[in-house]
Design an enzyme around this catalytic site. Structure first.
Site, PDB file in Angstrom:
ATOM      1  N   ASP A  30       2.931  -4.238  -4.929  1.00 44.79           N
ATOM      2  CA  ASP A  30       2.220  -3.532  -5.820  1.00 44.79           C
ATOM      3  C   ASP A  30       1.440  -4.345  -6.687  1.00 44.79           C
ATOM      4  O   ASP A  30       1.802  -5.441  -7.228  1.00 44.79           O
ATOM      5  CB  ASP A  30       3.536  -2.952  -6.795  1.00 44.79           C
ATOM      6  CG  ASP A  30       3.026  -1.946  -7.695  1.00 44.79           C
ATOM      7  OD1 ASP A  30       2.010  -1.599  -8.009  1.00 44.79           O
ATOM      8  OD2 ASP A  30       3.902  -1.885  -8.631  1.00 44.79           O
ATOM      9  N   ASP A  42      -3.052   1.167  -4.951  1.00 44.12           N
ATOM     10  CA  ASP A  42      -2.478  -0.097  -5.230  1.00 44.12           C
ATOM     11  C   ASP A  42      -1.183  -0.481  -4.612  1.00 44.12           C
ATOM     12  O   ASP A  42      -0.521  -1.566  -5.231  1.00 44.12           O
ATOM     13  CB  ASP A  42      -2.673  -0.574  -6.732  1.00 44.12           C
ATOM     14  CG  ASP A  42      -1.653   0.183  -7.499  1.00 44.12           C
ATOM     15  OD1 ASP A  42      -1.297   1.310  -7.165  1.00 44.12           O
ATOM     16  OD2 ASP A  42      -1.125  -0.561  -8.485  1.00 44.12           O
ATOM     17  N   GLU A  43      -0.430   0.397  -3.893  1.00 45.97           N
ATOM     18  CA  GLU A  43       0.814   0.189  -3.506  1.00 45.97           C
ATOM     19  C   GLU A  43       0.936   0.554  -2.099  1.00 45.97           C
ATOM     20  O   GLU A  43       0.285   1.605  -1.885  1.00 45.97           O
ATOM     21  CB  GLU A  43       1.501   1.228  -4.544  1.00 45.97           C
ATOM     22  CG  GLU A  43       2.325   0.558  -5.389  1.00 45.97           C
ATOM     23  CD  GLU A  43       3.264   1.574  -6.129  1.00 45.97           C
ATOM     24  OE1 GLU A  43       4.286   2.033  -5.529  1.00 45.97           O
ATOM     25  OE2 GLU A  43       2.927   2.040  -7.234  1.00 45.97           O
TER      26      GLU A  43
HETATM   27 MG   LIG Z   1       0.578  -1.429  -9.393  1.00 45.58          MG
END
Ligand SMILES: [Mg+2]
Length: 371
Positions: free
Chosen positions: A23, A121-122
């Site tokens: 993350d 973003d993960e």
């Molecule tokens: Mg994040």
């Protein structure tokens, strides 16, 4: 089970997998700060300035500096402005974030193809088997974090465990720029102490409901039996019962993974004899099986496509109880479908596809997962 009648199967904990959840930290804001270092150390909010939108607009990301003022994502930009009038508002530039995300994924791909993005973003990574043949998921996660930092100049947090649920909770535990490993023998204690708000997938409403019946921590949740949880939370009750026991067998699903592998041939002259058809099916079976092996996939459903001289096209599918693992088996199945479905000759196209694919996995090879 406490009930005389076994209503639910007692779930089993599979600890043979190695899952990483990555993350990125305050992703959009971090990318903007990287592009414009004069923003660093200042409160940065990724949203149009409320003055430019007449107060509309929502915060997509706030950096950690801005979070000190109580600003968080999904808050209205107007509220963020009220909390911190000197915050720097940067309108989002999604092309920039997509590009950074693509580069992140290139780093992930050095280690595994089993990548499940949750957002830009993960992502979850299954590194049970991996491209560098390394047995430690922890070391792989550290390498990924280092490469993201040195190559992209961005930080991320990582969670490492034996399933997605735990890996996701773990990545949040030492945020930002941290790593948390939850080995199988530590999972129980970790989950017992965890406040219920931290259970991924438990929304605000459910948290309220849980508090209402005295569930504040994992320990409280653990003490409830499955029937009771189902009564209160419906289907989610089953999954809560499992999660609090460290059980989550959901796969890391690569969105880009093929769902089927097939091959078809159009013939320069129509096939007019059984021998020609059988020969063509043999050839297709070999090619399809080769392709499946290359992708480490197998399936239980075979689709045969036949196009006749008059361009009428038929597809017929058969699903089998077992995986089709040899070209001979695939060939026999294709022939049997053809024999059942088609008496006509003069065929101009044949295709064989195997669908409903699953990964070929080597059963639970015991390896030291944690070091
Ligand atoms: Mg994040």
């Amino acid at each position: 089970m406490r009930y005389g009648i076994l209503i639910f199967d007692e779930p089993e904990r599979n600890i043979s997998r190695k899952i990483i959840h990555i993350d990125m930290d305050a992703f959009y804001a971090s990318v903007e700060i990287r592009e414009n270092p004069s923003l660093s150390d200042k409160p940065v909010v990724i949203a149009k300035h409320p003055k430019d939108t007449g107060g509309r607009g929502v915060v997509t990301t706030a950096n950690y500096e801005a979070r000190k003022y109580g600003i968080h994502s999904a808050m209205s930009a107007q509220k963020a402005f009220e909390l911190c009038p000197k915050a720097l508002f940067v309108p989002p530039n999604f092309e920039l974030y997509k590009e950074a995300s693509r580069k992140m994924h290139q780093i992930f791909q050095r280690y595994t193809d089993k990548i499940q993005p949750l957002s830009l973003d993960e992502a979850y990574l299954d590194v049970t088997t991996n491209h560098i043949n390394h047995k430690s998921a922890t070391i792989i996660a550290e390498r990924i974090r280092k490469e993201i930092y040195t190559e992209l100049n961005l930080t991320c947090s990582a969670g490492v465990s034996y399933n997605k649920f735990l890996a996701k909770i773990a990545s949040d535990f030492n945020k930002p720029n941290g790593i948390t490993v939850i080995p199988p023998d530590k999972a129980h204690d970790f989950l017992m102490k965890l406040p219920i708000e931290k259970y991924h997938g438990v929304g605000e409403k459910s948290v309220e409901k849980m508090h209402g019946i005295g569930i504040y921590t994992g320990q409280d949740l653990y003490s409830k039996d499955e029937l009771e949880l189902v009564e209160h939370f419906g289907k989610m009750g089953h999954s809560l019962y499992r999660k609090v026991r460290g059980i989550d067998n959901s796969e890391v699903k690569n969105n880009r993974e093929p769902k089927s592998v097939g091959k078809e041939s159009t013939f320069s002259h129509n096939l007019v004899s059984e021998n020609e058809v059988i020969g063509a099916l043999r050839e297709l079976s070999v090619k399809v099986m080769k392709n499946l092996n290359k992708k480490q996939k197998h399936g239980k459903t075979v689709v045969l496509k036949i196009r006749y001289e008059d361009f009428q096209t038929y597809t017929r599918r058969r699903t089998f109880p077992d995986f089709i693992d040899s070209e001979e088996m695939l060939f026999q199945i294709a022939v049997s479908i053809w024999e059942e479905e088609s008496q006509d000759l003069s065929i101009r196209l044949l295709g064989i596809t195997v669908t409903g694919l699953d990964s070929i996995v080597f059963e639970n090879i015991p390896l030291p997962l944690w070091e």
